[in-house]
Design a protein around this motif. Structure first.
Motif, PDB file in Angstrom:
ATOM      1  N   THR A 142      38.479  16.885  -6.334  1.00 41.97           N
ATOM      2  CA  THR A 142      38.254  18.212  -6.908  1.00 41.97           C
ATOM      3  C   THR A 142      36.927  18.748  -6.375  1.00 41.97           C
ATOM      4  OG1 THR A 142      37.173  17.186  -8.821  1.00 41.97           O
ATOM      5  CG2 THR A 142      39.509  17.703  -9.028  1.00 41.97           C
ATOM      6  N   PRO A 143      36.682  20.056  -6.536  1.00 42.57           N
ATOM      7  CA  PRO A 143      35.371  20.588  -6.155  1.00 42.57           C
ATOM      8  C   PRO A 143      34.253  19.875  -6.906  1.00 42.57           C
ATOM      9  CG  PRO A 143      36.925  22.368  -6.558  1.00 42.57           C
ATOM     10  CD  PRO A 143      37.601  21.116  -7.001  1.00 42.57           C
ATOM     11  N   ARG A 144      33.070  19.909  -6.353  1.00 39.94           N
ATOM     12  CA  ARG A 144      31.938  19.163  -6.910  1.00 39.94           C
ATOM     13  C   ARG A 144      31.616  19.586  -8.337  1.00 39.94           C
ATOM     14  NH1 ARG A 144      26.078  19.777  -6.479  1.00 39.94           N
ATOM     15  NH2 ARG A 144      25.063  17.731  -6.494  1.00 39.94           N
ATOM     16  N   HIS A 145      31.897  20.841  -8.709  1.00 38.61           N
ATOM     17  CA  HIS A 145      31.398  21.343  -9.985  1.00 38.61           C
ATOM     18  C   HIS A 145      32.305  21.061 -11.180  1.00 38.61           C
ATOM     19  CE1 HIS A 145      33.801  24.649  -8.279  1.00 38.61           C
ATOM     20  NE2 HIS A 145      34.034  25.044  -9.508  1.00 38.61           N
ATOM     21  N   LYS A 185      27.279  10.021 -15.436  1.00 37.97           N
ATOM     22  CA  LYS A 185      27.113   9.943 -13.984  1.00 37.97           C
ATOM     23  C   LYS A 185      27.703  11.167 -13.291  1.00 37.97           C
ATOM     24  CE  LYS A 185      26.916   4.903 -13.418  1.00 37.97           C
ATOM     25  NZ  LYS A 185      27.576   3.715 -12.816  1.00 37.97           N
ATOM     26  N   LEU A 186      28.848  11.627 -13.774  1.00 34.67           N
ATOM     27  CA  LEU A 186      29.469  12.805 -13.170  1.00 34.67           C
ATOM     28  C   LEU A 186      28.567  14.028 -13.307  1.00 34.67           C
ATOM     29  CD1 LEU A 186      33.163  12.319 -14.352  1.00 34.67           C
ATOM     30  CD2 LEU A 186      32.357  12.282 -11.984  1.00 34.67           C
ATOM     31  N   VAL A 187      27.992  14.219 -14.487  1.00 31.34           N
ATOM     32  CA  VAL A 187      27.112  15.371 -14.711  1.00 31.34           C
ATOM     33  C   VAL A 187      25.851  15.239 -13.861  1.00 31.34           C
ATOM     34  CG1 VAL A 187      25.698  16.565 -16.430  1.00 31.34           C
ATOM     35  CG2 VAL A 187      28.026  15.857 -17.001  1.00 31.34           C
ATOM     36  N   ALA A 188      25.309  14.016 -13.772  1.00 31.08           N
ATOM     37  CA  ALA A 188      24.125  13.809 -12.944  1.00 31.08           C
ATOM     38  C   ALA A 188      24.413  14.093 -11.470  1.00 31.08           C
ATOM     39  CB  ALA A 188      23.618  12.377 -13.112  1.00 31.08           C
ATOM     40  N   ALA A 189      25.679  13.892 -11.054  1.00 33.23           N
ATOM     41  CA  ALA A 189      26.058  14.117  -9.657  1.00 33.23           C
ATOM     42  C   ALA A 189      26.434  15.568  -9.374  1.00 33.23           C
ATOM     43  CB  ALA A 189      27.217  13.200  -9.288  1.00 33.23           C
ATOM     44  N   GLY A 190      26.354  16.435 -10.371  1.00 27.75           N
ATOM     45  CA  GLY A 190      26.600  17.857 -10.132  1.00 27.75           C
ATOM     46  C   GLY A 190      27.766  18.468 -10.868  1.00 27.75           C
ATOM     47  N   THR A 191      28.480  17.696 -11.681  1.00 30.81           N
ATOM     48  CA  THR A 191      29.603  18.248 -12.445  1.00 30.81           C
ATOM     49  C   THR A 191      29.093  19.205 -13.511  1.00 30.81           C
ATOM     50  OG1 THR A 191      31.068  16.366 -12.064  1.00 30.81           O
ATOM     51  CG2 THR A 191      31.455  17.662 -14.059  1.00 30.81           C
ATOM     52  N   GLU A 238      20.062  21.562 -14.552  1.00 29.54           N
ATOM     53  CA  GLU A 238      19.403  22.817 -14.935  1.00 29.54           C
ATOM     54  C   GLU A 238      19.106  22.883 -16.427  1.00 29.54           C
ATOM     55  OE1 GLU A 238      21.759  23.076 -11.323  1.00 29.54           O
ATOM     56  OE2 GLU A 238      22.390  22.671 -13.388  1.00 29.54           O
ATOM     57  N   GLY A 239      19.493  21.820 -17.157  1.00 28.69           N
ATOM     58  CA  GLY A 239      19.238  21.791 -18.588  1.00 28.69           C
ATOM     59  C   GLY A 239      20.300  22.467 -19.433  1.00 28.69           C
ATOM     60  N   ARG A 240      21.441  22.812 -18.820  1.00 24.91           N
ATOM     61  CA  ARG A 240      22.514  23.469 -19.549  1.00 24.91           C
ATOM     62  C   ARG A 240      23.555  22.455 -19.989  1.00 24.91           C
ATOM     63  NH1 ARG A 240      24.190  29.242 -17.040  1.00 24.91           N
ATOM     64  NH2 ARG A 240      25.472  29.073 -18.900  1.00 24.91           N
ATOM     65  N   ALA A 241      24.232  22.778 -21.076  1.00 23.29           N
ATOM     66  CA  ALA A 241      25.337  21.935 -21.515  1.00 23.29           C
ATOM     67  C   ALA A 241      26.528  22.166 -20.597  1.00 23.29           C
ATOM     68  CB  ALA A 241      25.719  22.261 -22.954  1.00 23.29           C
ATOM     69  N   PRO A 242      27.120  21.123 -20.050  1.00 21.72           N
ATOM     70  CA  PRO A 242      28.326  21.324 -19.245  1.00 21.72           C
ATOM     71  C   PRO A 242      29.476  21.755 -20.145  1.00 21.72           C
ATOM     72  CG  PRO A 242      27.976  18.986 -19.633  1.00 21.72           C
ATOM     73  CD  PRO A 242      26.773  19.693 -20.186  1.00 21.72           C
ATOM     74  N   TRP A 243      30.428  22.449 -19.570  1.00 24.01           N
ATOM     75  CA  TRP A 243      31.640  22.742 -20.318  1.00 24.01           C
ATOM     76  C   TRP A 243      32.420  21.444 -20.493  1.00 24.01           C
ATOM     77  CZ3 TRP A 243      33.983  27.846 -17.871  1.00 24.01           C
ATOM     78  CH2 TRP A 243      33.101  28.906 -18.125  1.00 24.01           C
ATOM     79  N   ASP A 441      27.956  27.659 -10.172  1.00 22.81           N
ATOM     80  CA  ASP A 441      26.992  28.465 -10.926  1.00 22.81           C
ATOM     81  C   ASP A 441      27.656  29.032 -12.171  1.00 22.81           C
ATOM     82  OD1 ASP A 441      24.998  27.974  -9.139  1.00 22.81           O
ATOM     83  OD2 ASP A 441      25.106  29.917  -8.123  1.00 22.81           O
ATOM     84  N   MET A 442      26.905  29.080 -13.260  1.00 18.98           N
ATOM     85  CA  MET A 442      27.382  29.677 -14.503  1.00 18.98           C
ATOM     86  C   MET A 442      26.582  30.952 -14.745  1.00 18.98           C
ATOM     87  SD  MET A 442      27.783  26.338 -16.973  1.00 18.98           S
ATOM     88  CE  MET A 442      29.102  25.147 -16.741  1.00 18.98           C
ATOM     89  N   ILE A 443      27.294  32.065 -14.859  1.00 18.76           N
ATOM     90  CA  ILE A 443      26.627  33.349 -15.054  1.00 18.76           C
ATOM     91  C   ILE A 443      27.357  34.143 -16.138  1.00 18.76           C
ATOM     92  CG2 ILE A 443      25.836  33.436 -12.655  1.00 18.76           C
ATOM     93  CD1 ILE A 443      28.061  35.474 -12.109  1.00 18.76           C
ATOM     94  N   ASP A 444      26.712  35.173 -16.642  1.00 22.21           N
ATOM     95  CA  ASP A 444      27.333  36.086 -17.589  1.00 22.21           C
ATOM     96  C   ASP A 444      27.870  37.299 -16.837  1.00 22.21           C
ATOM     97  OD1 ASP A 444      26.742  34.526 -19.796  1.00 22.21           O
ATOM     98  OD2 ASP A 444      24.813  35.478 -20.135  1.00 22.21           O
ATOM     99  N   VAL A 445      29.070  37.752 -17.211  1.00 20.23           N
ATOM    100  CA  VAL A 445      29.681  38.901 -16.542  1.00 20.23           C
ATOM    101  C   VAL A 445      30.203  39.886 -17.581  1.00 20.23           C
ATOM    102  CG1 VAL A 445      30.339  37.489 -14.565  1.00 20.23           C
ATOM    103  CG2 VAL A 445      31.979  37.868 -16.390  1.00 20.23           C
ATOM    104  N   CYS A 446      30.221  41.137 -17.192  1.00 22.61           N
ATOM    105  CA  CYS A 446      30.819  42.186 -18.030  1.00 22.61           C
ATOM    106  C   CYS A 446      32.261  42.396 -17.563  1.00 22.61           C
ATOM    107  CB  CYS A 446      30.038  43.485 -17.908  1.00 22.61           C
ATOM    108  SG  CYS A 446      30.739  44.847 -18.887  1.00 22.61           S
TER     109      CYS A 446
END
Length: 460
Positions: A142-145, A185-191, A238-243, A441-446
């Motif tokens: 799957t993609p890295r994220h 480990k997955l989150v540390a690797a970029g998930t 980045e200090g954010r909670a993963p989904w 990347d996680m962003i807010d959108v209208c």
């Protein structure tokens, strides 16, 4: 006089190709197999031509899936010739060998050691590898994220239309500390998004009597709610909670305790619940719980607690004995339930399933007519629910970023909201995104517009 220095030439590593079919649980199996092979010194091939051996990880849930698996095996044999078959259809080795006697080996579902040994036999590994060949966290398809987190194998249910228990066996839960360690480990690797999967996520730990294990200095039970609470404590670089997204959740009573975690932001407000039908007589024939009225009450309470919760499900139409009244009952139930995402399937007899012996087979043309009606119904519900999001600001995760437009340089992107699981739900298509935006990347959108399945918006 100095002696000549002879350079040691490292022989080329054998290459393995992989075709992975079926559900995300199969995809996780494929990742585990490739990770082990990579650690043994194998290289991965992106095409048939460059592979010394090709693995085909099959799906055997429906006859149509079996046919797709057989076609994939045939294509791999035609393009490469050296093929090893594994996965759910591996339990039907006689069928596979009768059609393709030249396959090198056939192994069953999640038989990791056997399939790796088969690869070793077909194309022996190079001994004494000189470099570390496996990235932290293993290999991913799957993609890295985003990553799938499998918490158990098998299933204790005996639904009359399903042969999964005969293929994968009864429920076998992973240790809770092993699950949490892998997630960390997955989150540390970029998930940035964890998709929790199993055959029955709600039943996690039942087989071990919810055995507790030490994690971060405290005891944590092997239970869905405890696991969900711990996963909600993870943080990205980045200090954010993963989904954290829960799939294959049977509506057991303790699911009610998971929804408040969504309201608190510890879990993604999303539940994938395989309802399969709503009519009591059909559910009884399917050997599934027939408490559809109570489920409607619970859905209302879940939405009271977490208004943004998205509920997805799948339904079978044309099950043996399904009457027009049963099907209309399902349509009326969907009007009440207002599920966010729905998939539907025409009933297919599967060899070995008890449902094949049930009376009242539904003609194919009736199945098709009912399938079209349920898809029309659920598309209308989806369109209305998505239209209600126009004008709102929503968080999204970026899956793909396009190239700048040749005329004005504008850049578009494909994203997903918290209501959208990858590959199976809708997308959020974005315009005028920043040049530095990247997948994950996680962003807010209208949200500016909507159709039956997707949203359209612009970064805030």
């Amino acid at each position: 006089m100095c002696a000549a220095i002879m350079a040691t030439k490292i022989p080329d590593a054998p290459k393995v190709g992989m075709v992975s079919l079926g559900c995300p649980k199969n995809l996780v199996d494929s990742e585990r197999i490739l990770t082990k092979l990579r650690s043994d010194g194998y290289q991965m091939s992106a095409d048939y031509a460059g592979a010394d051996v090709v693995l085909v990880n099959t799906c055997g849930f429906l006859d149509s899936a079996k046919e797709e698996s057989l076609e994939a095996i045939g294509e791999a044999i035609a393009e490469n010739g050296r093929v090893i078959v594994t996965g759910c259809m591996g339990d039907e080795a006689d069928v596979i060998r009768a059609k393709f006697p030249q396959v090198l080996a056939v192994t069953g579902a999640h038989q990791y050691e056997q399939v790796v040994n088969a690869v070793h036999d077909a194309s022996p590994p190079i001994p004494n590898a000189f470099v570390d060949l496996v990235p932290e966290g293993g290999l991913k398809l799957t993609p890295r994220h985003y990553s799938y987190l499998k918490i158990s194998e098998g299933c204790n249910h005996r639904c009359s239309f399903c042969i999964i228990p005969s293929i994968r066996g009864d429920l076998v839960s992973r240790r809770i500390d092993a699950v949490l360690r892998e997630a960390e480990k997955l989150v540390a690797a970029g998930t940035k998004e964890l998709l929790v999967i199993s055959q029955d996520t709600s039943a996690y730990g039942v087989d071990t009597r919810h055995e507790p294990r030490l994690w971060k200095g405290r005891e944590v039970r092997a239970h869905m709610t405890d696991m969900a609470r711990e996963l909600g404590q993870l943080r990205t670089a980045e200090g954010r909670a993963p989904w954290v997204r829960l799939h294959y959740v049977y509506p057991y009573p303790h699911v009610d305790h998971v929804v408040p975690l969504m309201a608190e932001g510890l879990l993604t407000p999303y539940l994938d619940i395989p309802f399969q039908h709503a009519a009591p007589s059909v559910l009884k024939a399917m050997k599934r719980p027939a408490n559809e009225a109570k489920v409607l009450d619970r859905i209302r309470k879940w939405r009271d607690i977490c208004p943004d919760i998205a509920i997805r499900s799948s339904f079978v139409v044309g099950f043996p004995g399904e009457t027009e009244a049963d099907f209309q009952y399902l349509l009326d139930w969907l009007d009440e339930a207002q599920l966010d995402r729905v998939g539907a399937f025409r009933f297919e007899p599967v060899e070995g399933a008890a449902a094949n012996e049930l009376p009242g087979a539904v003609p194919e043309e009736v199945k098709e007519e009912r399938y079209q009606r349920i898809m029309e119904k659920t598309a209308a519900i989806s369109a209305a629910k998505l239209a209600a999001k126009v004008g709102r600001v929503l968080p999204v995760i970026i899956d793909e970023v396009g190239e700048p437009d040749e005329e004005d340089g504008s850049i578009g992107a494909t994203a997903r909201s918290q209501a959208d699981a990858p590959e199976i739900d809708g997308n959020v298509f974005l315009r005028d995104v920043g040049a530095g935006l990247k997948p994950g990347d996680m962003i807010d959108v209208c949200i500016e517009d909507a159709d039956e399945h997707d949203l359209y918006g612009v970064p805030v």
